[in-house]
Motif scaffolding. Structure first.
Motif, mmCIF file in Angstrom:
data_model
loop_
_atom_site.group_PDB
_atom_site.id
_atom_site.type_symbol
_atom_site.label_atom_id
_atom_site.label_comp_id
_atom_site.label_asym_id
_atom_site.label_seq_id
_atom_site.Cartn_x
_atom_site.Cartn_y
_atom_site.Cartn_z
ATOM 1 N N ARG A 35 35.106 36.051 43.988
ATOM 2 C CA ARG A 35 34.836 35.111 42.901
ATOM 3 C C ARG A 35 35.669 35.434 41.676
ATOM 4 O O ARG A 35 36.211 34.539 41.019
ATOM 5 N N LYS A 36 35.784 36.725 41.362
ATOM 6 C CA LYS A 36 36.569 37.145 40.197
ATOM 7 C C LYS A 36 38.041 36.785 40.368
ATOM 8 O O LYS A 36 38.705 36.347 39.417
ATOM 9 N N LEU A 37 38.546 36.966 41.597
ATOM 10 C CA LEU A 37 39.946 36.619 41.848
ATOM 11 C C LEU A 37 40.166 35.121 41.668
ATOM 12 O O LEU A 37 41.190 34.688 41.124
ATOM 13 N N MET A 38 39.176 34.329 42.119
ATOM 14 C CA MET A 38 39.280 32.876 41.930
ATOM 15 C C MET A 38 39.235 32.524 40.453
ATOM 16 O O MET A 38 39.978 31.656 39.983
ATOM 17 N N GLU A 39 38.359 33.198 39.688
ATOM 18 C CA GLU A 39 38.272 32.941 38.246
ATOM 19 C C GLU A 39 39.584 33.288 37.551
ATOM 20 O O GLU A 39 40.055 32.558 36.680
ATOM 21 N N GLU A 40 40.165 34.444 37.942
ATOM 22 C CA GLU A 40 41.437 34.849 37.346
ATOM 23 C C GLU A 40 42.538 33.855 37.687
ATOM 24 O O GLU A 40 43.382 33.523 36.843
ATOM 25 N N GLN B 81 48.683 25.473 32.532
ATOM 26 C CA GLN B 81 48.540 24.072 32.133
ATOM 27 C C GLN B 81 48.628 23.922 30.627
ATOM 28 O O GLN B 81 49.256 22.981 30.121
ATOM 29 N N GLN B 82 47.995 24.868 29.899
ATOM 30 C CA GLN B 82 48.066 24.822 28.440
ATOM 31 C C GLN B 82 49.502 25.000 27.959
ATOM 32 O O GLN B 82 49.942 24.346 27.009
ATOM 33 N N LEU C 41 42.071 30.679 38.392
ATOM 34 C CA LEU C 41 41.808 29.460 37.628
ATOM 35 C C LEU C 41 42.214 29.636 36.163
ATOM 36 O O LEU C 41 42.762 28.729 35.546
ATOM 37 N N GLN C 42 41.919 30.833 35.616
ATOM 38 C CA GLN C 42 42.294 31.096 34.229
ATOM 39 C C GLN C 42 43.816 31.080 34.069
ATOM 40 O O GLN C 42 44.345 30.503 33.110
ATOM 41 N N LYS C 43 44.508 31.689 35.031
ATOM 42 C CA LYS C 43 45.969 31.701 34.979
ATOM 43 C C LYS C 43 46.511 30.280 35.081
ATOM 44 O O LYS C 43 47.442 29.901 34.357
#
Length: 448
Positions: free
Chosen positions: A149-154, A163-164, A156-158
């Motif tokens: 889950r943490k890897l997915m969050e990282e 995107q930003q 997604l954050q990346k």
């Protein structure tokens, strides 16, 4: 402690029915079921003493599968839990662990070192158990591997950061396009602006030449007056000579013409000053960001710098209503007005008129720019706001004016409309809220 934990779990599964014919007691079967469930649950169940480094007193067998450690070695080391938490995560946990004794339960997410040496992200829920006297007795916890889950969050954050960054790059590109379009518009006006400035500068220069001649004549008159007084003593003779000098210098004409020349020159210099001020107002030099602005002043300064393209063949009619100042990006709106005025002038082949009407509608204002030009064909109306779309010949525009104008008005949470009749002219109407930060602000009903 392990025996107490097993006994607790065994009693939870003790049936009330008689012992089975196999000879195995219900307690044995319940114990086996409890052990199986603990060994195969996704979470590692553990207990520890409620003090010091929280020495583990029980660890479920699935710890070997999840972390690679045998439960016995985890319980043998008094500092096992503390020593295997990632050093960067230790301060956050132990600085707030005292709250467990106040709240009764705490939840943490931290990195825990597995037997292979790598770290896994764990979700740890700790619950404080008290004895009958209310004293802390033990801590029961459950450790769940949340690394995936943490890897997915990282990830997604990346992705969000990328995107930003892309949005920021697009924003910068849009700003560069806006600046390019503004420079292109000013470039098209450059010849006219040069003419506008050269006219007053030309007659001021001519007037200065005449004034220099007049000054030289007056200085010569003064010099001859002085010599006449020095050379003559007869009053009547002096008076006659002075009158002749005055007549030859045409002093009466000089007195009248000098005043006219000075007034005309001052008027020309004021004209130059007004043009420069209009350019400054148009570009809003030294100003940036959202600010309160007078739209009528913005329209007038835009008309001033575009006057050379209109003068002589296009008449301007201004029907200004009573508008308050609005919160806006003033320089950007000036670019919108310049685009609309330039397009209106281009639509008029020979002579015609452009009218500018403004009006307030409660929390909104409207600015309508109408021309008596060639109009827009129906099949072109749906495309006029597309980037790089233009009906002008090559070299007369890159098709960004209306597209960027549309984007600027959208940024102000406004609307831009167009109505056109081929052969009879067009009207562009810009709707702007008094305050674009008001989320529930909408144009007047029926005007979208």
């Amino acid at each position: 402690m392990a025996a107490q934990f097993e006994e607790f779990n065994s009693s939870a599964f003790t049936p009330t029915s008689p012992a089975p014919a196999s000879g195995r007691s219900d307690a044995d079967m319940a114990h086996e079921r409890s052990r199986y469930l603990l060994a195969n649950t996704p979470a590692i169940i553990y207990s520890s003493v409620p003090s010091g480094d929280f020495k583990m007193t029980f660890v479920s067998e699935n710890a070997t599968r999840v972390l690679g450690y045998r439960p016995a070695e985890m319980m043998a080391d008094p500092n096992f839990w503390y020593n295997h938490i990632h050093p960067e995560d230790v301060p956050a946990i132990f600085s707030s662990l005292a709250q467990l004794f106040v709240e009764g339960q705490r939840t943490y997410e931290y990195r825990f070192q597995a037997a292979a040496g790598h770290y896994l992200w764990m979700h740890d829920t700790l619950r404080l158990i008290r004895d009958d006297n209310g004293h802390p007795f033990e801590v029961i916890g459950s450790l769940t591997d949340i690394t995936e889950r943490k890897l997915m969050e990282e990830a997604l954050q990346k992705k969000g950061e990328e995107q930003q960054l892309l949005i920021q790059q697009l924003k910068q590109a849009q700003e560069q396009l806006l600046q390019s379009e503004k420079m292109a518009s000013l470039g098209q006006l450059a010849a006219g602006m040069a003419h506008e400035i050269n006219n007053p500068i030309g007659f001021v220069s001519a007037n200065m030449t005449a004034l220099r001649t007049y000054v030289e004549t007056l200085l010569l008159v003064i010099d001859r007056y002085e010599k006449t007084w020095e050379e003559s003593s007869n009053v009547a003779d002096i008076a006659g000579k002075l009158a002749k000098i005055r007549q030859q210098a045409d002093i009466d004409y000089l007195k009248n013409d000098v005043g006219d020349l000075l007034a005309e020159s001052l008027d020309g210099l004021k004209r130059v000053k007004d043009i420069v001020q209009s350019l400054k107002d148009f570009s809003r030099v030294g100003e940036s960001g959202w600010q309160m602005a007078d739209l009528h002043k913005a329209l007038d300064s835009t008309l001033e710098i575009s006057g050379a393209t209109l003068e002589g063949r296009i008449s301007i009619e201004k029907r200004y209503g009573d508008l308050p100042s609005i919160k806006c990006l003033a320089s950007d709106l000036n670019q919108v007005f310049l685009s609309l005025l330039t397009n209106a002038a281009y639509a008029i082949e020979k002579t015609g008129s452009i009218s500018i009407a403004t009006q307030r509608h409660h929390d909104w204002v409207s600015i309508s720019i109408s021309d008596t030009g060639c109009g827009i064909e129906a099949d072109h109306l749906n495309r006029i706001f597309e980037p790089f779309y233009t009906s002008k010949p090559v070299g007369n525009g890159i098709g960004l004016g209306l597209s960027l104008s549309y984007g600027i008005v959208q940024k102000h949470r406004g609307r831009i409309e167009v109505a056109s009749v081929p052969g009879a002219g067009s009207t562009f109407t810009v709707w702007l809220p008094l305050d674009p930060e008001q989320p529930d602000s909408h144009p007047p009903k029926g005007q979208t």
